[in-house]
Motif scaffolding. Structure first.
Motif, PDB file in Angstrom:
ATOM      1  N   ARG A  24       1.639   6.656  -6.897  1.00  0.00           N
ATOM      2  CA  ARG A  24       0.564   7.562  -7.325  1.00  0.00           C
ATOM      3  C   ARG A  24       1.024   9.019  -7.195  1.00  0.00           C
ATOM      4  O   ARG A  24       0.869   9.817  -8.116  1.00  0.00           O
ATOM      5  N   ASP A  25       1.618   9.356  -6.049  1.00  0.00           N
ATOM      6  CA  ASP A  25       2.080  10.727  -5.825  1.00  0.00           C
ATOM      7  C   ASP A  25       3.196  11.107  -6.788  1.00  0.00           C
ATOM      8  O   ASP A  25       3.193  12.203  -7.354  1.00  0.00           O
ATOM      9  N   LYS A  34       0.862   4.203  -2.823  1.00  0.00           N
ATOM     10  CA  LYS A  34       0.641   5.622  -2.525  1.00  0.00           C
ATOM     11  C   LYS A  34       1.792   6.460  -3.059  1.00  0.00           C
ATOM     12  O   LYS A  34       1.584   7.501  -3.683  1.00  0.00           O
ATOM     13  N   GLU A  84       0.837  -1.202   0.000  1.00  0.00           N
ATOM     14  CA  GLU A  84       0.000   0.000   0.000  1.00  0.00           C
ATOM     15  C   GLU A  84       0.875   1.256   0.000  1.00  0.00           C
ATOM     16  O   GLU A  84       0.579   2.224  -0.681  1.00  0.00           O
TER      17      GLU A  84
END
Length: 191
Positions: free
Chosen positions: A62-63, A59, A55
């Motif tokens: 994605r950022d 994250k 996870e």
């Protein structure tokens, strides 16, 4: 094994990036993603699948991808950049460079719909695929991914215990008492 070069590798199809921590995997993935968006009109964030293990990595990816798209958008729009990858990608003689206007349009579009980007953990992607294809996979619409099975195991054992040892006809009850069986013993066995 082929040495990785974000500008020379074919970004379409499947690409596996395998390297030690801190070697630039996330940067490489973000660069490939950026190339897909800029170089080919059929690729937008909803058409590109990025899968990773945790996870936290999801994250961060994605950022970083969103940031990379913004940096590229700014650079194509005229802001100065010192990023060697972007500078080489935007050269007019780069084989897949579509031109500044087209690249700007594709980057703007990608940033607008980036919340639809398919960036998942492996189990998150599988769960989503099962939910979106519930009829084809024969699964329920409300299927949920269970990472801690303790509650589920206890529920199964409790149901088994009530059904086998507290029914009207319970031939196993004397054996359970003699063997000192309990729901906890069965739960331990299942784990």
């Amino acid at each position: 094994m082929i040495a990785f070069d974000s500008l020379k590798i074919d970004p379409s199809g499947c690409n596996l990036i395998e390297a030690s921590a801190g070697t630039g995997k996330t940067y490489a993935i973000a660069s490939l993603y950026l190339r897909l968006v800029i170089e080919d009109e059929q690729f937008s964030p909803e058409n590109i699948l990025v899968v990773t293990f945790t996870e936290a990595a999801t994250k961060e990816l994605r950022d970083r991808i969103r940031k990379r798209l913004r940096e590229a958008r700014d650079a194509v729009g005229g802001s100065t950049t010192t990023d060697p990858f972007l500078l080489e990608l935007m050269l007019p003689n780069h084989p897949a460079w579509p031109g500044s206007e087209v690249a700007l349009s594709r980057l703007d579009s990608a940033l607008r719909i980036f919340d639809c980007a398919a960036i998942y953990t492996i189990h998150g992607f599988c769960s989503r695929a099962l939910q979106e294809n519930a009829f084809e996979s024969g699964s329920l619409f409300d299927t949920e991914l269970v990472t801690n099975q303790k509650k589920l195991i206890n529920q199964i054992v409790d149901d088994f215990w009530r059904y086998r040892f507290f029914a009207v006809d319970s031939p196993l009850l004397p054996l359970a008492e003699a063997m000192k069986w309990s729901p906890e013993v069965f739960a331990g066995f299942l784990k």
